[in-house]
Structures are given as structure tokens and as C-alpha cells.
Design a protein around this motif. Structure first.
Motif, PDB file in Angstrom:
ATOM      1  N   PRO A 363       0.804  -1.230   0.000  1.00 31.34           N
ATOM      2  CA  PRO A 363       0.000   0.000   0.000  1.00 31.34           C
ATOM      3  C   PRO A 363       0.834   1.276   0.000  1.00 31.34           C
ATOM      4  O   PRO A 363       0.460   2.261  -0.644  1.00 31.34           O
ATOM      5  N   LEU A 364       1.947   1.289   0.733  1.00 32.02           N
ATOM      6  CA  LEU A 364       2.786   2.489   0.773  1.00 32.02           C
ATOM      7  C   LEU A 364       3.323   2.813  -0.611  1.00 32.02           C
ATOM      8  O   LEU A 364       3.422   3.985  -0.997  1.00 32.02           O
ATOM      9  N   ALA A 365       3.656   1.789  -1.402  1.00 33.33           N
ATOM     10  CA  ALA A 365       4.127   2.017  -2.767  1.00 33.33           C
ATOM     11  C   ALA A 365       3.024   2.633  -3.617  1.00 33.33           C
ATOM     12  O   ALA A 365       3.273   3.529  -4.443  1.00 33.33           O
ATOM     13  N   VAL A 366       1.776   2.180  -3.437  1.00 26.53           N
ATOM     14  CA  VAL A 366       0.645   2.764  -4.166  1.00 26.53           C
ATOM     15  C   VAL A 366       0.478   4.234  -3.792  1.00 26.53           C
ATOM     16  O   VAL A 366       0.252   5.085  -4.655  1.00 26.53           O
ATOM     17  N   ALA A 367       0.608   4.525  -2.495  1.00 27.81           N
ATOM     18  CA  ALA A 367       0.469   5.905  -2.038  1.00 27.81           C
ATOM     19  C   ALA A 367       1.561   6.795  -2.635  1.00 27.81           C
ATOM     20  O   ALA A 367       1.299   7.938  -3.041  1.00 27.81           O
ATOM     21  N   VAL A 368       2.784   6.289  -2.693  1.00 25.55           N
ATOM     22  CA  VAL A 368       3.890   7.066  -3.262  1.00 25.55           C
ATOM     23  C   VAL A 368       3.647   7.321  -4.740  1.00 25.55           C
ATOM     24  O   VAL A 368       3.825   8.444  -5.233  1.00 25.55           O
ATOM     25  N   ILE A 369       3.213   6.309  -5.472  1.00 25.91           N
ATOM     26  CA  ILE A 369       3.003   6.482  -6.912  1.00 25.91           C
ATOM     27  C   ILE A 369       1.842   7.409  -7.181  1.00 25.91           C
ATOM     28  O   ILE A 369       1.811   8.144  -8.171  1.00 25.91           O
ATOM     29  N   ALA A 370       0.846   7.423  -6.261  1.00 23.89           N
ATOM     30  CA  ALA A 370      -0.263   8.372  -6.394  1.00 23.89           C
ATOM     31  C   ALA A 370       0.256   9.801  -6.285  1.00 23.89           C
ATOM     32  O   ALA A 370      -0.220  10.706  -6.993  1.00 23.89           O
ATOM     33  N   GLY A 371       1.225  10.021  -5.399  1.00 17.71           N
ATOM     34  CA  GLY A 371       1.822  11.341  -5.285  1.00 17.71           C
ATOM     35  C   GLY A 371       2.539  11.760  -6.556  1.00 17.71           C
ATOM     36  O   GLY A 371       2.520  12.936  -6.938  1.00 17.71           O
ATOM     37  N   VAL A 372       3.168  10.801  -7.235  1.00 14.84           N
ATOM     38  CA  VAL A 372       3.835  11.098  -8.505  1.00 14.84           C
ATOM     39  C   VAL A 372       2.800  11.423  -9.570  1.00 14.84           C
ATOM     40  O   VAL A 372       2.928  12.400 -10.330  1.00 14.84           O
ATOM     41  N   LEU A 373       1.729  10.627  -9.644  1.00 11.98           N
ATOM     42  CA  LEU A 373       0.694  10.835 -10.649  1.00 11.98           C
ATOM     43  C   LEU A 373      -0.019  12.168 -10.453  1.00 11.98           C
ATOM     44  O   LEU A 373      -0.534  12.755 -11.418  1.00 11.98           O
ATOM     45  N   ALA A 374      -0.078  12.635  -9.206  1.00 17.01           N
ATOM     46  CA  ALA A 374      -0.778  13.881  -8.916  1.00 17.01           C
ATOM     47  C   ALA A 374      -0.132  15.079  -9.609  1.00 17.01           C
ATOM     48  O   ALA A 374      -0.768  16.121  -9.773  1.00 17.01           O
ATOM     49  N   LYS A 375       1.115  14.929 -10.049  1.00 16.14           N
ATOM     50  CA  LYS A 375       1.804  16.019 -10.747  1.00 16.14           C
ATOM     51  C   LYS A 375       1.166  16.305 -12.098  1.00 16.14           C
ATOM     52  O   LYS A 375       1.247  17.413 -12.610  1.00 16.14           O
ATOM     53  N   ASP A 376       0.541  15.283 -12.688  1.00  8.64           N
ATOM     54  CA  ASP A 376      -0.097  15.466 -13.994  1.00  8.64           C
ATOM     55  C   ASP A 376      -1.254  14.476 -14.098  1.00  8.64           C
ATOM     56  O   ASP A 376      -1.203  13.494 -14.845  1.00  8.64           O
ATOM     57  N   THR A 377      -2.323  14.744 -13.370  1.00  9.68           N
ATOM     58  CA  THR A 377      -3.411  13.797 -13.205  1.00  9.68           C
ATOM     59  C   THR A 377      -4.096  13.453 -14.514  1.00  9.68           C
ATOM     60  O   THR A 377      -4.560  12.325 -14.706  1.00  9.68           O
ATOM     61  N   HIS A 378      -4.158  14.371 -15.447  1.00 10.00           N
ATOM     62  CA  HIS A 378      -4.995  14.188 -16.637  1.00 10.00           C
ATOM     63  C   HIS A 378      -4.195  13.830 -17.879  1.00 10.00           C
ATOM     64  O   HIS A 378      -4.720  13.885 -18.991  1.00 10.00           O
ATOM     65  N   SER A 379      -2.929  13.425 -17.714  1.00 10.54           N
ATOM     66  CA  SER A 379      -2.104  13.094 -18.873  1.00 10.54           C
ATOM     67  C   SER A 379      -2.029  11.584 -19.060  1.00 10.54           C
ATOM     68  O   SER A 379      -1.425  10.877 -18.250  1.00 10.54           O
ATOM     69  N   GLU A 380      -2.655  11.092 -20.109  1.00  3.74           N
ATOM     70  CA  GLU A 380      -2.610   9.655 -20.384  1.00  3.74           C
ATOM     71  C   GLU A 380      -1.177   9.209 -20.662  1.00  3.74           C
ATOM     72  O   GLU A 380      -0.736   8.147 -20.214  1.00  3.74           O
ATOM     73  N   LYS A 381      -0.424  10.039 -21.402  1.00  3.51           N
ATOM     74  CA  LYS A 381       0.964   9.683 -21.720  1.00  3.51           C
ATOM     75  C   LYS A 381       1.804   9.534 -20.452  1.00  3.51           C
ATOM     76  O   LYS A 381       2.633   8.628 -20.337  1.00  3.51           O
ATOM     77  N   PHE A 382       1.572  10.407 -19.472  1.00  4.10           N
ATOM     78  CA  PHE A 382       2.305  10.342 -18.205  1.00  4.10           C
ATOM     79  C   PHE A 382       1.984   9.046 -17.461  1.00  4.10           C
ATOM     80  O   PHE A 382       2.867   8.385 -16.920  1.00  4.10           O
ATOM     81  N   TRP A 383       0.714   8.670 -17.421  1.00  2.81           N
ATOM     82  CA  TRP A 383       0.313   7.432 -16.757  1.00  2.81           C
ATOM     83  C   TRP A 383       0.947   6.216 -17.433  1.00  2.81           C
ATOM     84  O   TRP A 383       1.409   5.292 -16.760  1.00  2.81           O
ATOM     85  N   VAL A 384       0.955   6.220 -18.752  1.00  2.00           N
ATOM     86  CA  VAL A 384       1.539   5.084 -19.485  1.00  2.00           C
ATOM     87  C   VAL A 384       3.034   4.991 -19.210  1.00  2.00           C
ATOM     88  O   VAL A 384       3.585   3.899 -19.021  1.00  2.00           O
ATOM     89  N   ASP A 385       3.704   6.156 -19.169  1.00  2.00           N
ATOM     90  CA  ASP A 385       5.135   6.168 -18.878  1.00  2.00           C
ATOM     91  C   ASP A 385       5.420   5.596 -17.490  1.00  2.00           C
ATOM     92  O   ASP A 385       6.335   4.784 -17.296  1.00  2.00           O
ATOM     93  N   ILE A 386       4.607   5.961 -16.498  1.00  2.00           N
ATOM     94  CA  ILE A 386       4.803   5.451 -15.136  1.00  2.00           C
ATOM     95  C   ILE A 386       4.487   3.961 -15.072  1.00  2.00           C
ATOM     96  O   ILE A 386       5.128   3.211 -14.319  1.00  2.00           O
TER      97      ILE A 386
END
Length: 878
Positions: A363-386
């Protein structure tokens, strides 16, 4: 070299000084240097006595300095071992017709510089003692109350606090279990524990329970205490009092006054105290004294990374182990963190589910990655890269929360566990370790520290259990027969921690995919620093990596190479301790392998039927796994007893799924002298060798026999595990077993059921497996005799139609397995009356057998026994 390696090096020196059982010790060059070996042995013994064994209470203020001295001493001892081992390799090579050109193979032994280092360490240590004695004679200022208060504030500022706006999902069932236990109708003070690895959600679960409305109503007082690694009594007092009465000025209060206030605030009330993140048994022993026992139904909820702490706090209480989350729960957490309960965009679902899959249930890893995704919530390309690089984002998180949390567990490891733990990082992601194999490797690598009369293998198993209890290693498969750990693995992020720490601490682990000669040449570690190489099963690796590295200690090869014929290949790393080539289908035995005189572990798959006698020159071997191809038997040479340190001789590899996947057996026509073997499998027992005389220390024996008369195993006074197979259509005569036997497997023996009392009378027998034609006759009646300690019974492929058991015959039975007994009609209801029985497993038997087992379960349910489980598969028509 950890401390565990020092006694082993000293034992080698003792053998070089006094042992005459092997040709190596009789070479003139070795005999000439025995005085140097003796002096080095004395120096090592003196330093170990000084630094490790003698207690120096007067040096407690200089712990850091003594630790630094120990580290420098072990580095010097490593250098001494490196010098000695290179000398031995040079002597051995020269006497066997190999003349290496490397200048590092000295024909003389020079240890003066190392011995001078030891002397300087001794002088430095004595100087430290003198300085410390002078300091003790001077008055020291005591700690003021204000200083104590400052320490509390410093400690408090670094502590975890109860999260205020935490998004909590996926733990409802866990929370209900904990709440029910906390509020059950028991008056006495009880302890409930939540354990799991760092980042698994222990604090989150405790928070959800702590803030539950029913819990608030049920308990008069609720207190949250965060302990962490550094326990401060005043800090705990302060947390308890401030949880009850709000912010207080307690800086001038004495410890006894604080304790009195705590006791007064809790006395006569039904309280709940959450002790979050407790690390030490000693901390609990101190804390439990503060809490009054008023029979009001008070509870203490612990969270810890250590099962042993929870078990110590209350061995009879609930210890709830938090497991890794599944993908559904992880996706729910990510979705709520990112979209706050609103519908997620369609484009985010596929990369989002790949992201949480890559978090591997933490769960802590999910929380950390959510913090990274929050930098660009609406970018599909960013999500795919992560989604493609989730691991690197977690590991390189700027806050470092995941790796920092895991590193705390590593920093808390005692020294004797660190090398064992780091070793796991060199294997590929999601690798499933077979415990038996891992233990053999740990022992051969020198990681295991001797402890009294216990075997190194038993001690190594204890190390593994310790790592499991610390939630750094995960149990993957348990042994059906005894519940022991059969296979284990580490979380990917734990593996990443291993790799990082291995680089930081000079314990270098490299995989074949990353290894090249140029890579080795660029390393800056000392030449005597041990290195370990693992060659992946990667089709892109076309040739065996050939680094010229004298300090390479182990090669574990998972690739399928066909040839290793160059003698100079092994001359490049003659200090090898471990060489596992079980996956290499070698067409002929590699030349030059006899140079590896320091080998402790060798596993090799050989196409030929011959066992080279030159292997018996490798006097340091502890484990030899020689796998013949197909059904071929292998004749062992008469000089096999020259392997004076050999403890395990196997004709199969522990990584094989089934032991009989390789059908070849060892044949021993003659032997020169007794051996120290503990494990021998598979071997044909004939009339040529008296096994009881030449293998007196055997603990585990898997053997084939065609002796139709006496089969006396009674004189094997250490034998604990025996698997006995006879040739088809061969009937054994009278047979006897030792009282030490714990596990027995019989196949094709053709015994009469009337001989079963011989087995039933064994006082320590816990596991019994009766296989194909082990006994003849259609009826087995167990009414008259008892198996006093049997916990596991398996009947497979027997020609049996009727079984007449009695529940009193199996007072300790936990598991019954029946497989492929096609003639058996049913399992009698009496089996269900065994009070300890937990599981009946039926495979490939008649439908009537399955029906009888289900009747047994129904009857037990009627009497209130819901613990009995049944597993019926592949039923055959009547």
C-alpha cells in the motif's frame, strides 16, 4: 567477512597444521609453512577473544570505536585468508601439473604485514581501555530535568503521528476482526497484535480501529503511543498523559511522578492503548509494567514488524499478519486517492491497473506512486510512462518514504543476518527460493555462525525463520508433511534494498546480464573483498562470462551452456567457494576444475557416466551434487573418502521439482575410510560396503536396495530421514529401524502388513509415506498398535481395499493424504474422531472414498468441529 567467517578460516588453519587425511596437507610447501599457519592462528584467536568474547563494560562509551576496530580487524582477516588461499591454490596447481603465469600465485607465504596490523589493533584497543578508565575516574555532569524534556521533544518531533486525512480502503475485514477481538467479553487485560513488513499498512489499520465510533464508545480512555526504534520512557509517559489530558508542561516532573500520573489516569477505567511500531521485546517488558490490571476489559493493540515481539507480548492472543494486497484492493486505493471517489477516465484504467500490479501489493508504494501521478493527473501519456517504469519512480521518490521504511528493517538486522539477507538480492525478481538449496548455499558461502552442538544447517534454518519473522522474507510454499518452509521469496522493493545495500557495503552481487570483463576491471573494491556472480537464464547471454577476478567466491549459473572445457577458465577465479552448474548440460567434464581447491559447494550435470576421481582432490567440499544424465548410474571412485569435509552427497538438485526426475543412482564398490556424510541420496546399497561402519553420521538417506535378507538400519544412530526403495518385484526380508527416525518413506518393499508394528513402535516417527507396493495385502488393520507421535500419513498407489483404523492409533495425526489407491472403498468414520486431525486430502480415488470423507466432515460439523478440512480431487468412477 562477517564474524561467522572467522571460525571457519581458523578451522582451515587447524586442518593445515595437523590434518594428514588429505594429500594437500602433505605437500612439502605446505609442511614448510606450518609454523606461519600456527602463528596466524594464534593471532586470530587472541584478537577474537579480545574483541568478541571478553566483555568490556568499561568500553560502553566507545561502542562506535570498538565497532570500527572490529570492522578493520575483519578486513585484515579477509586479507590474511586471501593470501593463504592464493598460496594454497598455487601449491595445488603446481603439484597437479598446472603452472599459472599470474604473479598472484606466490610460491611462498608472506603474512608479516597482516600480523603487524593485528598487533596495532591490539595496542589501539588497550589504549582505548586506558583512556576510558581515566574518564571513569573523573566526575561527570548528570542530565538535568530540562535536558530530559528537550530529549523528549526531539524524540517526539521524529515520531509518527496519527494521520488526520488518511484515505483508508480495502481493510474492512481486517478492521472488523481486530475490533471484535478488542471488544469481546473478557475482563482481563488482553493484547492484540498486528504484524507485517514496513509499508504494509499496520498503522493505517490501527488508525481505522482507533477512530471507529463503536471503539470510542466502548472504551473510557483511548491512548495512542508511538515507540519506534529508540525507546524513551519519558516520551511514552508524555504521550499517554497528553492523549488523556491534552498538552501538559511535564518537563520538571521526575520519572516516578510521571509513572504515578499514568497509573492514576488509567486506574479503574476500561482503556485501549495502541502501541504503534514497537521493535524490541525489552521495550514491551518495560512498558507492560505501567498498565493496571483491573479486570475492566482493557486492551492493548500492538503494531510491529516482528512476529517474535508480538508472540512475546501474548503468545495466546490474536497475532494478525497483514498480507500483500491483491490488485483489486490496490486499484481501489489508487483510484480513490487520484479521483476522490469520482468515476475515473476510461483511458486511466489500463495503465492504472498495470501501475498497481507493479507495486506488488504494498500500500505504501501505491500511495507514493499516487503522489507522482498527482503532478499530472490528466495526462494519459504520463500514466503510461509510469506504468512502464513504476519501480524506478518508487525507488527514486524524493521523499524516500518506501525505501526509508524498508531500510529501517535492514538497519535493525543483527550482523549475522546481513550477509544472508543481502545474498537474496542477486537473484532475479520474483525468484522463488527452495529453502533446502538456499541453506546449503548460505553454509557454503560462510554466512552461518557456529552455535554449540547444533548443525550449521539447523542454524541456517533458524536464520531464515528470523528473516521471515522480521517480515523481510515471505513464505511461498510450506511442506505438507511438517508445516516447515519449503520455498520463500522477497518483495521486489526488498530486493532493490538488498542490491543498494550490497553496493554500499562492498558485498557485490552481479548478474550475468550486467557482468563483463571490463565491468570487473573497473571495480574499486579491495582485492580480497568477496564477490558473487549469478548468470541469468537469458538467451542473450551466448557465452559464459569470464572475468579475471581472483576474489570471485561464487558462480550460480542458470543458463544452459554446453561446454566449459578451457582449463584457464577456472584458473581465472581459483578462490571459488560455490559453483552451481546444474543447468549446464555439459558434454564432458570441464578441465581444470580440480584447481578449485577452495570449493565448498559444487553442483554439476554431467552427460558421461564417469565420476572423475580428481573431484576428490577438492578437500574443502561440503556439498557435492553430481547429477547423471537420464537413467545412468554413477560409480563413485574409491578415493571419495578423501573429501574429509563432505557432508552432503546428492545425485539430484534441490531445484528439481521431483527428486526422481533424475533416475540415476550412486554405486559405491569400495571405500578407504569412514566419512562425515550427513546426507546421501540416491545410493544403491549392495553387499560390497558396510554402510553403518563407513557412514556413521548419516542423518538423511535415500537409497535403493536389493538385499532380500537382513536390512538392518538400527545401528544408524543419527538417522532421522529414510527413503527406502527396492527393485521391482523384489521382496525385502526382515527390517529394523533406529529410534531416532522422524521421517520414513517406503516404496516397492513388498512387506507384510503384519510387520507394521515395527514402524508403529518408533518413538519419534512424525512423517510416514507408504508408496507403491510397499506392503502386500488388501487389508490394513491398525487396531492393536499406536503411532505415538505421527502427524502426517500418506498412502499412495497401494493395492489396498480395506483399511480398519482406530482413532486411538493416531493420537497426534494432523494430516492424512491418500492418492491413487484405486481399490480402496472408503475411509471409516473413526478417522474423524482423531482430535488433532486438520486435513484429509484425497486424489485419484473412487467416488465412494470421496463420499466417505465428506460424511466424516459432516459428522464432525454436527459435533461442533469446524476445524477439519477435506480436499477431494479427480474422483474415479466406481
Amino acid at each position: 567477512m562477517a564474524y561467522a567467517g572467522l571460525p571457519k578460516f581458523m578451522e582451515k588453519l587447524k586442518q593445515l597444521i595437523s590434518c594428514n587425511d588429505h594429500p594437500l596437507t602433505n605437500y612439502p610447501e605446505i609442511i614448510r609453512e606450518k609454523p606461519q599457519f600456527q602463528l596466524l592462528l594464534q593471532d586470530l584467536g587472541s584478537m577474537i577473544q579480545t574483541l568478541y568474547i571478553d566483555e568490556h563494560q568499561d568500553l560502553q562509551e566507545h561502542v562506535k570505536l570498538t565497532d570500527d576496530l572490529k570492522e578493520r580487524f575483519t578486513h585484515a582477516a579477509e586479507e590474511a585468508q586471501y593470501i593463504v588461499d592464493l598460496f594454497l591454490s598455487g601449491v595445488h596447481s603446481n603439484n597437479n601439473g598446472y603452472f599459472p603465469t599470474s604473479e598472484e600465485f606466490k610460491r611462498f607465504l608472506y603474512l608479516d604485514d597482516v600480523r603487524r596490523s593485528f598487533e596495532s589493533f591490539r595496542v589501539e584497543f588497550m589504549s582505548m581501555r586506558i583512556i576510558n578508565m581515566e574518564l571513569d575516574s573523573s566526575p561527570r555532569p548528570g542530565r538535568t530535568l530540562n535536558q530530559s524534556a528537550d530529549a523528549v521533544r526531539r524524540n517526539s518531533s521524529g515520531s509518527k503521528k496519527i494521520p488526520d486525512d488518511m484515505i483508508i480502503v480495502g481493510i474492512d475485514e481486517d478492521a472488523k476482526l481486530i475490533k471484535d477481538k478488542l471488544m469481546e467479553d473478557r475482563k482481563k487485560l488482553d493484547v492484540v497484535s498486528v504484524v507485517g513488513m514496513g509499508g504494509i499498512g499496520k498503522t493505517t489499520l490501527a488508525t481505522k480501529v482507533f477512530n471507529d465510533s463503536y471503539v470510542k464508545y466502548h472504551f473510557h480512555v483511548r491512548v495512542w503511543v508511538t515507540v519506534s526504534q529508540t525507546y524513551d520512557k519519558r516520551h511514552v509517559f508524555t504521550q499517554i498523559l497528553e492523549s488523556i489530558r491534552g498538552r501538559l508542561d511535564l518537563g520538571v516532573a521526575s520519572d516516578s511522578r510521571l509513572r504515578e500520573l499514568v497509573h492514576k489516569q488509567l486506574k479503574g477505567k476500561r482503556y485501549l492503548i495502541v502501541i504503534d511500531d514497537i521493535w524490541h521485546i525489552e521495550t514491551w517488558d518495560s512498558l507492560k509494567l505501567f498498565f493496571p490490571h483491573d479486570n475492566k476489559g482493557s486492551r492493548i493493540l500492538l503494531t510491529s514488524r516482528f512476529v517474535k515481539v508480538a508472540r512475546h507480548a501474548n503468545s495466546d492472543g490474536l497475532i494478525h499478519q497483514l498480507e500483500y494486497w491483491n490488485k483489486e484492493k490496490s486499484w481501489e486505493l489508487l483510484r480513490k486517492k487520484m479521483f476522490h471517489g469520482n468515476d475515473c477516465p476510461e483511458w486511466s484504467i489500463e495503465p492504472g491497473k498495470q501501475i498497481v500490479k507493479n507495486c506488488k501489493g504494498l500500500p505504501l508504494a501505491v500511495a507514493v506512486i499516487a503522489g507522482v501521478l498527482a503532478k499530472d493527473t490528466h495526462s494519459e501519456k504520463f500514466w503510461v510512462d509510469i506504468a512502464y517504469r513504476t519501480g524506478s519512480y518508487i525507488v527514486d521518490d524524493q521523499n524516500g518514504s518506501v525505501m526509508e521504511s524498508l531500510a529501517l528493517s535492514y538497519n535493525h538486522l543483527p550482523l549475522h543476518l546481513r550477509e544472508c539477507f543481502l545474498y537474496l538480492g542477486g537473484f532475479r525478481e520474483d525468484y522463488k527460493f527452495k529453502v533446502r538449496w538456499l541453506i546449503l548455499l548460505w553454509v557454503a558461502e560462510g554466512f552461518i555462525q557456529e552455535d554449540g552442538n547444533r548443525s550449521l544447517e539447523d542454524i541456517a534454518e533458524g536464520y531464515l525463520i528470523d528473516l521471515i519473522d522480521r517480515n523481510l522474507v515471505v513464505v511461498e510454499v510450506r511442506n505438507n508433511s511438517n508445516g516447515g518452509v519449503k520455498a520463500c521469496k522477497v518483495h521486489d522493493l526488498v530486493r532493490e534494498l538488498c542490491l543498494r545495500k550490497a553496493q554500499e557495503e562492498g558485498f557485490i552481487l552481479q548478474t550475468g546480464r550486467q557482468t563483463s570483463s571490463s565491468h570487473f576491471s573497473n571495480l574499486t573494491t579491495p582485492p580480497h573483498n568477496p564477490m558473487h556472480m549469478i548468470v541469468d537464464n537469458d538467451p542473450n547471454i551466448r557465452g559464459f562470462p569470464n572475468p579475471s577476478s581472483q576474489n570471485l567466491w561464487s558462480i550460480l549459473c542458470f543458463n544452459v551452456f554446453r561446454s566449459l572445457s578451457d582449463a584457464n577458465f577456472f584458473g581465472s577465479f581459483v578462490l571459488l567457494r560455490v559453483l552451481d552448474l546444474h543447468n549446464c548440460n555439459l558434454k564432458k567434464f570441464p578441465k581444470g576444475m580440480e584447481l578449485l581447491v577452495h570449493l565448498r559447494y559444487l553442483a554439476i550435470y554431467n552427460s558421461s557416466d564417469s565420476f572423475p576421481s580428481s573431484i576428490c582432490n577438492l578437500w574443502g567440499l561440503q556439498t557435492l551434487i553430481y547429477i547423471p544424465k537420464g537413467w545412468n548410474d554413477v560409480v563413485l571412485p574409491g578415493n571419495i573418502s578423501d573429501l574429509v569435509n563432505l557432508r552432503h552427497l546428492l545425485s539430484h538438485h534441490p531445484l528439481n521439482r521431483h527428486f526422481l526426475s533424475t533416475k540415476g543412482y550412486f554405486i559405491l564398490p569400495s571405500i578407504k575410510k569412514p566419512m562425515n556424510l550427513q546426507t546421501f541420496s540416491y545410493v544403491k546399497l549392495g553387499d560390497g560396503v558396510d554402510f553403518q561402519t563407513y557412514f556413521p553420521f548419516i542423518k538423511e538417506l535415500r537409497c535403493w536396495t536389493n538385499r532380500s535378507k537382513e536390512n538392518d538400519f538400527k545401528s544408524f544412530s543419527y538417522l532421522e530421514k529414510l527413503k527406502l526403495i527396492t527393485y521391482f518385484n523384489y521382496k525385502l526380508g526382515h527390517i529394523t529401524f533406529p529410534a531416532t527416525l522422524k521421517t520414513l518413506t517406503l516404496v516397492n518393499c513388498g512387506l507384510s502388513w503384519s510387520e507394521m508394528p515395527i514402524i508403529q513402535s518408533l518413538p519419534n516417527l512424525q512423517v510416514l509415506k507408504i508408496g507403491m507396493d510397499a506392503f502386500e495385502g488388501s487389508c490394513w488393520n491398525t487396531h492393536e498398535h499406536e503411532f505415538p507421535r505421527l502427524t502426517f500419513l500418506k498412502l499412495y498407489f497401494l493395492d489396498i481395499k480395506l483399511w480398519k483404523p482406530d482413532s486411538t492409533s493416531f493420537p497426534c495425526l494432523k494430516q492424512l493424504e491418500i492418492e491413487g489407491c484405486k481399490g480402496l472403498e472408503e475411509i471409516p468414520l473413526e478417522i474423524g474422531e482423531i482430535p488433532t486431525l486438520e486435513l484429509i486430502k484425497i486424489t485419484y480415488c473412487r467416488q465412494s472414498v470421496g463420499e466417505s470423507v465428506r460424511r466424516i466432515q459432516q459428522e464432525q460439523h454436527y459435533y461442533g468441529n469446524y476445524d477439519l478440512k477435506v480436499d477431494v480431487r479427480h474422483e474415479l468412477p466406481a
